[in-house]
Design a protein around this motif. Sequence first.
Motif, PDB file in Angstrom:
ATOM      1  N   UNK A 240       4.102  15.175  11.954  1.00 19.03           N
ATOM      2  CA  UNK A 240       4.083  14.947  10.259  1.00 19.03           C
ATOM      3  C   UNK A 240       2.445  15.310  10.006  1.00 19.03           C
ATOM      4  N   UNK A 241       1.789  15.650  10.885  1.00 17.86           N
ATOM      5  CA  UNK A 241       0.264  16.121  10.831  1.00 17.86           C
ATOM      6  C   UNK A 241      -0.643  15.067  10.658  1.00 17.86           C
ATOM      7  N   UNK A 242      -0.295  13.878  11.336  1.00 16.47           N
ATOM      8  CA  UNK A 242      -1.347  12.969  11.807  1.00 16.47           C
ATOM      9  C   UNK A 242      -2.092  12.968  12.919  1.00 16.47           C
ATOM     10  N   UNK A 243      -3.397  13.037  12.541  1.00 15.93           N
ATOM     11  CA  UNK A 243      -4.323  12.891  13.639  1.00 15.93           C
ATOM     12  C   UNK A 243      -5.328  11.805  13.709  1.00 15.93           C
ATOM     13  N   UNK A 244      -6.193  11.969  14.592  1.00 18.53           N
ATOM     14  CA  UNK A 244      -7.165  10.986  14.918  1.00 18.53           C
ATOM     15  C   UNK A 244      -7.854  10.433  13.802  1.00 18.53           C
ATOM     16  N   UNK A 245      -8.327  11.228  12.663  1.00 17.46           N
ATOM     17  CA  UNK A 245      -9.345  10.586  11.540  1.00 17.46           C
ATOM     18  C   UNK A 245      -8.322   9.734  10.796  1.00 17.46           C
ATOM     19  N   UNK A 246      -6.948   9.609  10.763  1.00 15.46           N
ATOM     20  CA  UNK A 246      -6.194   9.028   9.842  1.00 15.46           C
ATOM     21  C   UNK A 246      -6.310   7.535  10.044  1.00 15.46           C
ATOM     22  N   UNK A 247      -6.118   6.808   8.881  1.00 14.57           N
ATOM     23  CA  UNK A 247      -5.958   5.445   8.627  1.00 14.57           C
ATOM     24  C   UNK A 247      -4.483   5.072   8.221  1.00 14.57           C
ATOM     25  N   UNK A 248      -3.806   4.472   9.161  1.00 17.63           N
ATOM     26  CA  UNK A 248      -2.184   4.380   8.954  1.00 17.63           C
ATOM     27  C   UNK A 248      -2.026   2.965   8.405  1.00 17.63           C
TER      28      UNK A 248
ATOM     29  N   UNK B 115      -6.609   4.766  13.426  1.00 17.15           N
ATOM     30  CA  UNK B 115      -6.762   3.208  13.243  1.00 17.15           C
ATOM     31  C   UNK B 115      -5.521   2.754  12.253  1.00 17.15           C
ATOM     32  N   UNK B 116      -5.023   1.667  12.642  1.00 18.48           N
ATOM     33  CA  UNK B 116      -3.862   1.080  11.913  1.00 18.48           C
ATOM     34  C   UNK B 116      -4.144  -0.261  11.142  1.00 18.48           C
ATOM     35  N   UNK B 117      -3.749  -0.103  10.060  1.00 17.64           N
ATOM     36  CA  UNK B 117      -3.756  -1.611   9.148  1.00 17.64           C
ATOM     37  C   UNK B 117      -2.365  -2.236   9.296  1.00 17.64           C
ATOM     38  N   UNK B 118      -2.241  -3.172   9.964  1.00 14.13           N
ATOM     39  CA  UNK B 118      -0.841  -3.916  10.244  1.00 14.13           C
ATOM     40  C   UNK B 118      -0.488  -4.764   8.751  1.00 14.13           C
TER      41      UNK B 118
ATOM     42  N   UNK C  48      -9.714   0.710   1.306  1.00 14.97           N
ATOM     43  CA  UNK C  48      -9.644   1.469   2.533  1.00 14.97           C
ATOM     44  C   UNK C  48      -9.230   2.937   2.234  1.00 14.97           C
ATOM     45  N   UNK C  49      -8.147   2.890   1.340  1.00 15.46           N
ATOM     46  CA  UNK C  49      -7.637   4.348   1.020  1.00 15.46           C
ATOM     47  C   UNK C  49      -7.029   5.066   2.372  1.00 15.46           C
ATOM     48  N   UNK C  50      -5.931   4.262   2.963  1.00 17.29           N
ATOM     49  CA  UNK C  50      -5.248   4.795   4.095  1.00 17.29           C
ATOM     50  C   UNK C  50      -4.639   6.183   3.691  1.00 17.29           C
ATOM     51  N   UNK C  51      -4.334   7.120   4.720  1.00 16.69           N
ATOM     52  CA  UNK C  51      -3.816   8.384   4.468  1.00 16.69           C
ATOM     53  C   UNK C  51      -2.616   8.650   4.682  1.00 16.69           C
ATOM     54  N   UNK C  52      -2.176   7.493   5.543  1.00 22.19           N
ATOM     55  CA  UNK C  52      -0.765   7.631   6.224  1.00 22.19           C
ATOM     56  C   UNK C  52       0.034   6.163   5.973  1.00 22.19           C
ATOM     57  N   UNK C  53       1.111   6.466   5.365  1.00 23.11           N
ATOM     58  CA  UNK C  53       2.113   5.294   5.282  1.00 23.11           C
ATOM     59  C   UNK C  53       3.268   5.500   6.169  1.00 23.11           C
ATOM     60  N   UNK C  54       3.631   4.248   6.717  1.00 21.97           N
ATOM     61  CA  UNK C  54       4.768   4.460   7.596  1.00 21.97           C
ATOM     62  C   UNK C  54       5.628   3.052   7.197  1.00 21.97           C
TER      63      UNK C  54
ATOM     64  N   UNK D   6      -3.414   6.927  -2.228  1.00 24.23           N
ATOM     65  CA  UNK D   6      -4.434   7.553  -1.255  1.00 24.23           C
ATOM     66  C   UNK D   6      -3.517   8.289  -0.245  1.00 24.23           C
ATOM     67  N   UNK D   7      -2.199   7.969  -0.229  1.00 22.46           N
ATOM     68  CA  UNK D   7      -1.383   8.698   0.894  1.00 22.46           C
ATOM     69  C   UNK D   7      -0.998  10.087   0.971  1.00 22.46           C
ATOM     70  N   UNK D   8      -1.542  10.821   2.057  1.00 18.44           N
ATOM     71  CA  UNK D   8      -1.247  12.222   2.056  1.00 18.44           C
ATOM     72  C   UNK D   8       0.180  12.366   2.597  1.00 18.44           C
ATOM     73  N   UNK D   9       0.791  11.423   3.672  1.00 22.93           N
ATOM     74  CA  UNK D   9       1.852  11.703   3.961  1.00 22.93           C
ATOM     75  C   UNK D   9       2.613  10.117   4.365  1.00 22.93           C
TER      76      UNK D   9
END
Length: 327
Positions: A126-134, A159-162, A178-184, A202-205
């Motif tokens: 999905x293009x997630x990489x080290x700099x992403x905040x999940x 980095x993960x936000x639970x 925090x503007x996380x870039x990835x949602x799961x 803020x989510x990119x993907x």
Amino acid sequence: MDAMMPDSKALFFDRQEVRSAVEREAAIFHALPGLLRHALDNAPGMAAHLEGVEPDQVTSRSALSALPALDLDALLVLQAAEPPFGGLVATPIGRLARVLAGSRGQLVPEGARVDYWRFARAFFAAGVRRADLVWNALPHHLGALAAMAETGARALSCTVVPAGPGIDPPRMDAIRQMRPSVFVGDVPTLEALLDELGQAQPFRCALLVGDVPDPAFLVAASAIHAVETFYVYATEEIGLIAYETNAHEGLVVDESVIVELIAPGGDAPVADGDEGRIVVTAFNPDFPLVRLHTGDRARAILGESPCGRTNLRITPPSGAATAGGKG
């Protein structure tokens, strides 16, 4: 069947994703007898289930299809009769990292290996990489899927936000700060967040786990909110089974499972393009599930993915057991 973590600039998670079908089948069925022997020697419940099986003879899909399958209800019965794991786990509980709980009350062991449930492969695709905040919006209280997603993201040094599900004011404030870039998480949670945040989201993907999303929602997420969505097919017992890539043409099967699509009422494989019941064997030495009926159905998609990955592709699953609340 474990993989090294990829370089952040790599096109693929590892070389396994682009090997030939012949090489993949040879590797899988070279490793399978060892998994079966390990299960027979160390998991008494699985040994009883596979009684009479000779591991060294299971070196092809046809030989695998002759083994008895295990359904989810039987797993629950075994765990209830012989807690905590019904004899299906090959590792003593004191050597496990965590014990998780599934949505049907089943207990799931987790070992200490990096990316234990193999979710990193889906994040990477999905293009997630080290700099992403999940932003991990899956339920966390004993939740198997939330733990699976977290181990995958952490394996990529994200980095993960639970966060868990919900759109209460504290969560909204945290997202805005925090503007996380990835949602799961699942579709209802993402839909609620996008409605609440609007153009400020803020989510990119987004990696979507659970019920298969409605195509209309995916179009809206992309066109209105600029969120690229990726469906992840996982169950609380197996972990990652298949995942969507940037080609968005079906789901690519994970490299550490064997997926069979079998005909209703039998164990024969379905014809190409026909819908079949999904049966999965996982190369997990702690929880060596062999031929687990997921309760879902899918069709195979012929040909290789335009993204370059060469493993089997399947349609998003239908049925009663897709992960995300029903098991």
